[in-house]
Motif scaffolding. Sequence first.
Motif, PDB file in Angstrom:
ATOM      1  N   GLY A  70      62.024-107.259  24.601  1.00  0.00           N
ATOM      2  CA  GLY A  70      61.575-108.561  24.110  1.00  0.00           C
ATOM      3  C   GLY A  70      60.799-109.332  25.168  1.00  0.00           C
ATOM      4  N   GLY A  71      60.401-110.535  24.795  1.00  0.00           N
ATOM      5  CA  GLY A  71      59.607-111.369  25.696  1.00  0.00           C
ATOM      6  C   GLY A  71      60.356-111.710  26.973  1.00  0.00           C
ATOM      7  N   THR A  72      61.636-111.970  26.856  1.00  0.00           N
ATOM      8  CA  THR A  72      62.434-112.362  28.024  1.00  0.00           C
ATOM      9  C   THR A  72      62.457-111.232  29.052  1.00  0.00           C
ATOM     10  OG1 THR A  72      63.780-113.810  26.656  1.00  0.00           O
ATOM     11  CG2 THR A  72      64.734-113.111  28.758  1.00  0.00           C
ATOM     12  N   SER A  74      60.308-108.826  29.353  1.00  0.00           N
ATOM     13  CA  SER A  74      58.949-108.625  29.870  1.00  0.00           C
ATOM     14  C   SER A  74      58.639-109.645  30.970  1.00  0.00           C
ATOM     15  CB  SER A  74      57.925-108.737  28.743  1.00  0.00           C
ATOM     16  OG  SER A  74      58.185-107.746  27.776  1.00  0.00           O
ATOM     17  N   ASP A  75      59.019-110.899  30.748  1.00  0.00           N
ATOM     18  CA  ASP A  75      58.796-111.929  31.777  1.00  0.00           C
ATOM     19  C   ASP A  75      59.582-111.600  33.045  1.00  0.00           C
ATOM     20  OD1 ASP A  75      57.082-113.421  30.204  1.00  0.00           O
ATOM     21  OD2 ASP A  75      58.619-114.799  29.477  1.00  0.00           O
ATOM     22  N   ASN A  76      60.842-111.205  32.891  1.00  0.00           N
ATOM     23  CA  ASN A  76      61.672-110.834  34.043  1.00  0.00           C
ATOM     24  C   ASN A  76      61.057-109.663  34.804  1.00  0.00           C
ATOM     25  OD1 ASN A  76      64.793-111.877  34.437  1.00  0.00           O
ATOM     26  ND2 ASN A  76      63.948-112.377  32.438  1.00  0.00           N
ATOM     27  N   GLU A  99      56.724-123.694  31.728  1.00  0.00           N
ATOM     28  CA  GLU A  99      56.932-122.315  31.253  1.00  0.00           C
ATOM     29  C   GLU A  99      58.218-122.219  30.427  1.00  0.00           C
ATOM     30  OE1 GLU A  99      54.712-119.637  32.018  1.00  0.00           O
ATOM     31  OE2 GLU A  99      53.508-121.321  32.707  1.00  0.00           O
ATOM     32  N   HIS A 100      58.321-121.149  29.673  1.00  0.00           N
ATOM     33  CA  HIS A 100      59.560-120.834  28.956  1.00  0.00           C
ATOM     34  C   HIS A 100      60.665-120.553  29.978  1.00  0.00           C
ATOM     35  CE1 HIS A 100      62.303-118.374  26.443  1.00  0.00           C
ATOM     36  NE2 HIS A 100      61.812-119.092  25.445  1.00  0.00           N
ATOM     37  N   HIS A 101      61.921-120.773  29.575  1.00  0.00           N
ATOM     38  CA  HIS A 101      63.038-120.537  30.503  1.00  0.00           C
ATOM     39  C   HIS A 101      63.048-119.101  31.037  1.00  0.00           C
ATOM     40  CE1 HIS A 101      64.856-124.425  30.219  1.00  0.00           C
ATOM     41  NE2 HIS A 101      64.764-124.397  28.907  1.00  0.00           N
ATOM     42  N   THR A 175      50.573-113.496  32.416  1.00  0.00           N
ATOM     43  CA  THR A 175      50.659-114.556  31.417  1.00  0.00           C
ATOM     44  C   THR A 175      51.708-114.214  30.374  1.00  0.00           C
ATOM     45  OG1 THR A 175      49.390-116.071  30.021  1.00  0.00           O
ATOM     46  CG2 THR A 175      48.817-113.762  29.819  1.00  0.00           C
ATOM     47  N   ASP A 176      52.503-115.217  30.016  1.00  0.00           N
ATOM     48  CA  ASP A 176      53.465-115.090  28.925  1.00  0.00           C
ATOM     49  C   ASP A 176      52.685-115.424  27.653  1.00  0.00           C
ATOM     50  OD1 ASP A 176      55.228-115.724  26.887  1.00  0.00           O
ATOM     51  OD2 ASP A 176      56.760-116.501  28.235  1.00  0.00           O
ATOM     52  N   ALA A 177      52.361-114.382  26.893  1.00  0.00           N
ATOM     53  CA  ALA A 177      51.544-114.571  25.686  1.00  0.00           C
ATOM     54  C   ALA A 177      52.397-114.430  24.426  1.00  0.00           C
ATOM     55  CB  ALA A 177      50.395-113.566  25.678  1.00  0.00           C
ATOM     56  N   ALA A 200      57.701-108.816  19.575  1.00  0.00           N
ATOM     57  CA  ALA A 200      57.364-108.441  18.191  1.00  0.00           C
ATOM     58  C   ALA A 200      57.853-109.447  17.146  1.00  0.00           C
ATOM     59  CB  ALA A 200      57.951-107.055  17.882  1.00  0.00           C
ATOM     60  N   HIS A 201      58.984-110.119  17.427  1.00  0.00           N
ATOM     61  CA  HIS A 201      59.549-110.966  16.360  1.00  0.00           C
ATOM     62  C   HIS A 201      58.777-112.259  16.140  1.00  0.00           C
ATOM     63  CE1 HIS A 201      61.979-114.175  18.488  1.00  0.00           C
ATOM     64  NE2 HIS A 201      61.865-113.339  19.493  1.00  0.00           N
ATOM     65  N   LYS A 202      57.757-112.509  16.981  1.00  0.00           N
ATOM     66  CA  LYS A 202      56.928-113.700  16.763  1.00  0.00           C
ATOM     67  C   LYS A 202      55.734-113.380  15.866  1.00  0.00           C
ATOM     68  CE  LYS A 202      59.295-115.956  20.026  1.00  0.00           C
ATOM     69  NZ  LYS A 202      60.208-117.055  19.795  1.00  0.00           N
TER      70      LYS A 202
END
Length: 388
Positions: A70-72, A74-76, A99-101, A175-177, A200-202
């Motif tokens: 997930g996005g989290t 990927s950011d980590n 930024e997102h947490h 970038t967090d896209a 994907a869930h977005k």
Amino acid sequence: MNPIYMDYAATTPTDQRVVEAMMPYFGEIYGNPSSLHGFGQEARAAMEEARAKIAAFLGAKPAEIVFTSGGTESDNFAIKGVAWANRKKGDHVITSAIEHHAVLETCRFLEKEGFRVTYLPVDEDGLVDPADVVKAITDRTILISIMHANNEIGTIQPIAEIGRIAKEKGICFHTDAVQTFGHLPFTVDELNIDLLSASAHKLYGPKGMGLLYIRKGTRITPLVHGGDQESGRRASTQNVPGIVGFGKAVELAAATLQEEVVRLTSLRDRFIQGIFERIDGIRLNGHPARRLPNNINLSVESIEGEGMILSLDMMGIACSTGSACSSSSLEPSHVLLAIGLPHELSHGSLRFSLGMYTKEGDIDAVLEALPQVVGRLRAMSPLYAGKK
Ligand code: PLP
């Protein structure tokens, strides 16, 4: 009244066509994509087809896509991975205050490990000034991470310009896209991106499925160690149904992207115009023009976001607040505070996010319901009574 869902930025319903594409991979086609036999190779072929489709959509090469949870993650992976791999080169990371947490907490974790992080401010519309990025760069800077569009207020950052600055200085740019992938047309080359997180869930895909785009040649340490799946960059047997579903979601998004941008922008603007005509003492948070086509974030004077959400929920309308509810206290959103909103207004914020199933009639229903809710809550608000 049929329920109205206006919280697509939180998550989207999984498209039925995505579910159908995934189904065989829960049952008949169950091989491990790392296995050499036919069962495994059939699963691998589907996985690689999805990877190629997603890579093409981003203007990337299939080998540059790593599937994650997930996005989290990927950011980590992007932030820790680049920091760890480049530790000898430098110890400084640049990001923004909004930024997102998933990014902010990862940066705070790195600070505990001895890295230094600059959290750039934003202006009242939520924009990062590229000149501030230039000023923050030192010879120890190894990573710049600025989100493409903000999940709360929808502001779209000047990513191409920030990416160009990073490129000129030879600094890795992430970038967090998560809020733009599949919603805005762009390629990684146009925006000068080295690493990109998506989820994907977005975009009507399955939950628990994400990706990190990693430009060829980027030095990055894996987050998850084990087998050599994903070319040694992320261990663990791949989530084949999730990957197939992600590929299908991207294919569907690509087919309607341009027209959805136009349709949602027009619905969004109908909402904004209508609500300003009907309610006084409100403010639109985020940039008026450089904003996600599906985002409306409002602050309503003298009442709290939570009260409005619960009242709207009782009327069958789902939206969200900018305030994060912690166990005992209501913390105002760090994003709204960063754009300079006073505490009172940041507590009275509401985010409506539109999507594939939003129709004009839904906008009109909310334009009728929200003034009633605001009127009722303001009638009980001592803050509002004091203002009259
Ligand atoms: N980044 C942004 C901007 C988001 O909006 C979200 C989800 O809300 C995430 C990261 C986290 O993504 P995921 O839910 O896939 O972990």
